[in-house]
Write a protein that holds these residues in place. Structure first.
Motif, short mmCIF file in Angstrom:
data_model
loop_
_atom_site.label_atom_id
_atom_site.label_comp_id
_atom_site.label_asym_id
_atom_site.label_seq_id
_atom_site.Cartn_x
_atom_site.Cartn_y
_atom_site.Cartn_z
N ALA A 119 0.84 -1.20 0.00
CA ALA A 119 0.00 0.00 0.00
C ALA A 119 0.87 1.25 0.00
CB ALA A 119 -0.92 0.00 1.22
N TYR A 120 1.94 1.22 0.80
CA TYR A 120 2.88 2.36 0.80
C TYR A 120 3.54 2.52 -0.56
CZ TYR A 120 7.03 5.15 1.77
OH TYR A 120 8.00 6.11 1.73
N ASP A 121 3.87 1.41 -1.20
CA ASP A 121 4.46 1.46 -2.55
C ASP A 121 3.50 2.13 -3.52
OD1 ASP A 121 6.40 0.20 -4.73
OD2 ASP A 121 4.34 -0.28 -5.32
N ARG A 122 2.21 1.80 -3.45
CA ARG A 122 1.21 2.42 -4.34
C ARG A 122 1.08 3.91 -4.03
NH1 ARG A 122 1.32 0.99 -8.63
NH2 ARG A 122 3.38 0.48 -7.84
N TYR A 123 1.19 4.27 -2.74
CA TYR A 123 1.12 5.68 -2.36
C TYR A 123 2.25 6.47 -3.01
CZ TYR A 123 2.74 9.61 0.43
OH TYR A 123 3.24 10.82 0.82
N VAL A 124 3.47 5.93 -2.94
CA VAL A 124 4.61 6.62 -3.54
C VAL A 124 4.45 6.71 -5.05
CG1 VAL A 124 7.12 6.58 -3.87
CG2 VAL A 124 6.14 5.88 -1.67
N PHE A 238 -6.29 4.79 -10.90
CA PHE A 238 -6.92 3.91 -9.93
C PHE A 238 -6.71 2.45 -10.28
CE2 PHE A 238 -10.55 1.44 -8.35
CZ PHE A 238 -10.44 1.70 -7.00
N SER A 239 -6.64 2.15 -11.59
CA SER A 239 -6.46 0.75 -12.01
C SER A 239 -5.14 0.18 -11.53
CB SER A 239 -6.56 0.64 -13.54
OG SER A 239 -5.46 1.30 -14.16
N THR A 240 -4.14 1.04 -11.30
CA THR A 240 -2.86 0.54 -10.80
C THR A 240 -2.94 0.07 -9.35
OG1 THR A 240 -2.12 2.74 -10.05
CG2 THR A 240 -1.64 2.13 -12.33
N MET A 284 -5.54 -18.74 -3.05
CA MET A 284 -5.81 -19.18 -4.42
C MET A 284 -6.20 -18.00 -5.31
SD MET A 284 -8.83 -21.71 -5.87
CE MET A 284 -10.08 -20.47 -5.48
N LEU A 285 -6.96 -17.05 -4.76
CA LEU A 285 -7.46 -15.93 -5.56
C LEU A 285 -6.40 -14.88 -5.84
CD1 LEU A 285 -11.00 -15.28 -4.02
CD2 LEU A 285 -10.45 -16.39 -6.20
N ASN A 286 -5.41 -14.71 -4.95
CA ASN A 286 -4.44 -13.62 -5.10
C ASN A 286 -3.75 -13.60 -6.46
OD1 ASN A 286 -4.84 -12.18 -2.78
ND2 ASN A 286 -3.25 -13.22 -1.61
N PRO A 287 -3.18 -14.72 -6.95
CA PRO A 287 -2.56 -14.65 -8.29
C PRO A 287 -3.57 -14.36 -9.39
CG PRO A 287 -2.59 -16.92 -7.46
CD PRO A 287 -2.98 -16.04 -6.32
N LEU A 288 -4.81 -14.83 -9.23
CA LEU A 288 -5.84 -14.53 -10.22
C LEU A 288 -6.19 -13.04 -10.21
CD1 LEU A 288 -8.25 -17.57 -9.68
CD2 LEU A 288 -6.55 -17.27 -11.48
N ILE A 289 -6.28 -12.47 -9.02
CA ILE A 289 -6.60 -11.04 -8.90
C ILE A 289 -5.52 -10.19 -9.57
CG2 ILE A 289 -6.78 -9.12 -7.26
CD1 ILE A 289 -8.09 -11.13 -5.30
N TYR A 290 -4.26 -10.52 -9.32
CA TYR A 290 -3.16 -9.71 -9.86
C TYR A 290 -2.91 -9.97 -11.34
CZ TYR A 290 -1.83 -7.84 -5.33
OH TYR A 290 -1.82 -7.16 -4.14
N SER A 291 -3.35 -11.14 -11.84
CA SER A 291 -3.14 -11.42 -13.27
C SER A 291 -4.29 -10.92 -14.12
CB SER A 291 -2.94 -12.92 -13.49
OG SER A 291 -4.07 -13.66 -13.05
N LEU A 292 -5.53 -11.10 -13.65
CA LEU A 292 -6.69 -10.72 -14.44
C LEU A 292 -6.90 -9.21 -14.47
CD1 LEU A 292 -9.24 -13.50 -13.39
CD2 LEU A 292 -7.87 -13.38 -15.49
N ARG A 293 -6.47 -8.50 -13.41
CA ARG A 293 -6.72 -7.07 -13.31
C ARG A 293 -5.45 -6.25 -13.58
NH1 ARG A 293 -11.51 -5.74 -10.82
NH2 ARG A 293 -10.66 -3.67 -10.42
N ASN A 294 -4.42 -6.88 -14.11
CA ASN A 294 -3.16 -6.18 -14.26
C ASN A 294 -2.63 -6.34 -15.68
OD1 ASN A 294 -0.22 -5.57 -14.00
ND2 ASN A 294 -0.81 -5.28 -11.86
#
Length: 311
Positions: A119-124, A238-240, A284-294
């Motif tokens: 979250a801090y990384d996204r803030y920067v 926001f998509s990032t 299980m969902l985390n890699p799907l979340i980061y792959s499908l929305r990125n």
């Protein structure tokens, strides 16, 4: 005699789903499927990040460690769950239960710290884009990860020592599928006030402290996004953050529901469903979340698949 009965607990019996043995095999197959998808998805994410130079950024460096933690986090609990389902119960020694609780807390705490760091990384990235490269250097992100591991180790040690110096009496049956804090607390007796205070204090330190970092970071991010004049620019920015925000909401939402509530009067079935969600479904969902929305991950995956087709 009473003291002997309290202190001589040498093993625990996990008896979840014992009343419904017909669920054993179907749930075992379901859990096995979810576990395999978790391993393949997170391992694939780690390999993808290492292979594609475009993903050699601070965000994906942190994500690779999050994927590794999700593999460890699931591997501590899911095989035990499947054993309970297949054998209609399982016996754990006191030491093995404590070890499972320690590892589960260790990996879970690191997950919390990594999500806060991301979250801090996204803030920067959003609020100080011109300084992003100079702030999120390789040394800085490595320090964040090492700090997360050290803080997770400290939290796990304190919580495990506090939990397993409690006195357990009466039945040593745990109506659960692994050694977790809420079902263990139901077996305690005697004066456990000090240990429970320590456990609660560290729960308050880990969860809300990480949540404060995340909430403050996203508060600044939202303010920065609202200042962007064009709707397209706001949506793109926001998509990032959308993937991380989704992962944070799922992970912290279930943990808060499980640990930051009054467990008195709660059904074991409800606890089981919640525990399955945060130990199995979310990793299980985390890699799907980061792959499908990125976009970057999808492009890297497409590039790797095209290479495979050439062979």
């Amino acid at each position: 005699m009473a003291e002997a009965n309290i202190t001589l607990v040498t093993e625990f019996f996990l008896v979840a789903f014992a009343k419904c043995p017909e669920w054993g095999l179907p749930l075992f197959l379901l859990f096995l499927f979810i576990y395999l998808i978790t391993l393949l998805g997170n391992l694939g994410m780690i390999i993808l990040i290492r292979m594609d130079h475009r993903l050699h950024t601070p965000m994906y460096f942190l994500l690779s460690h999050l994927s590794f933690m999700d593999i460890c986090y699931s591997s501590v609990t899911v095989p035990q769950m499947m054993d309970v389902l297949l054998e209609h119960g399982a016996v754990l020694s006191y030491t093995r239960c404590a070890a499972q609780f320690f590892l589960f807390t260790f990996f879970g705490s690191i997950d919390c710290y990594l999500l806060a760091t991301m979250a801090y990384d996204r803030y920067v990235a959003v609020c100080q884009p011109l300084l992003y490269v100079t702030i999120m250097t390789q040394k800085t992100r490595l320090s964040f990860v090492v700090g997360a591991y050290i803080a997770g180790l400290f939290s796990a040690l304190v919580r495990t020592v506090s939990a397993f110096t409690l006195s357990f009496c009466g039945t040593n049956e745990i109506d659960f599928i692994f050694c977790d804090l809420p079902p263990l607390l139901k077996l305690t007796c005697g004066d456990s006030y000090t240990q429970e205070v320590v456990i609660i204090v560290f729960a308050i330190f880990v969860l809300p402290a990480c949540m404060v970092v995340i909430l403050v970071s996203y508060l600044f991010i939202i303010v920065a996004i609202l200042r962007i004049p064009s709707a397209g620019g706001r949506a793109k920015t926001f998509s990032t953050c959308a993937s991380h925000l989704t992962a944070v909401s799922l992970f912290f939402g279930t943990l808060i529901f499980m640990y930051m509530r009054d467990n008195s009067g709660q059904s074991s079935e409800e606890d089981l469903v919640v525990s399955v969600f945060y130990t199995m479904v979310i990793p299980m969902l985390n890699p799907l979340i980061y792959s499908l929305r990125n976009k970057e991950v999808k492009e890297a995956l497409r590039k790797i698949l095209n290479r495979i087709k050439l062979f």
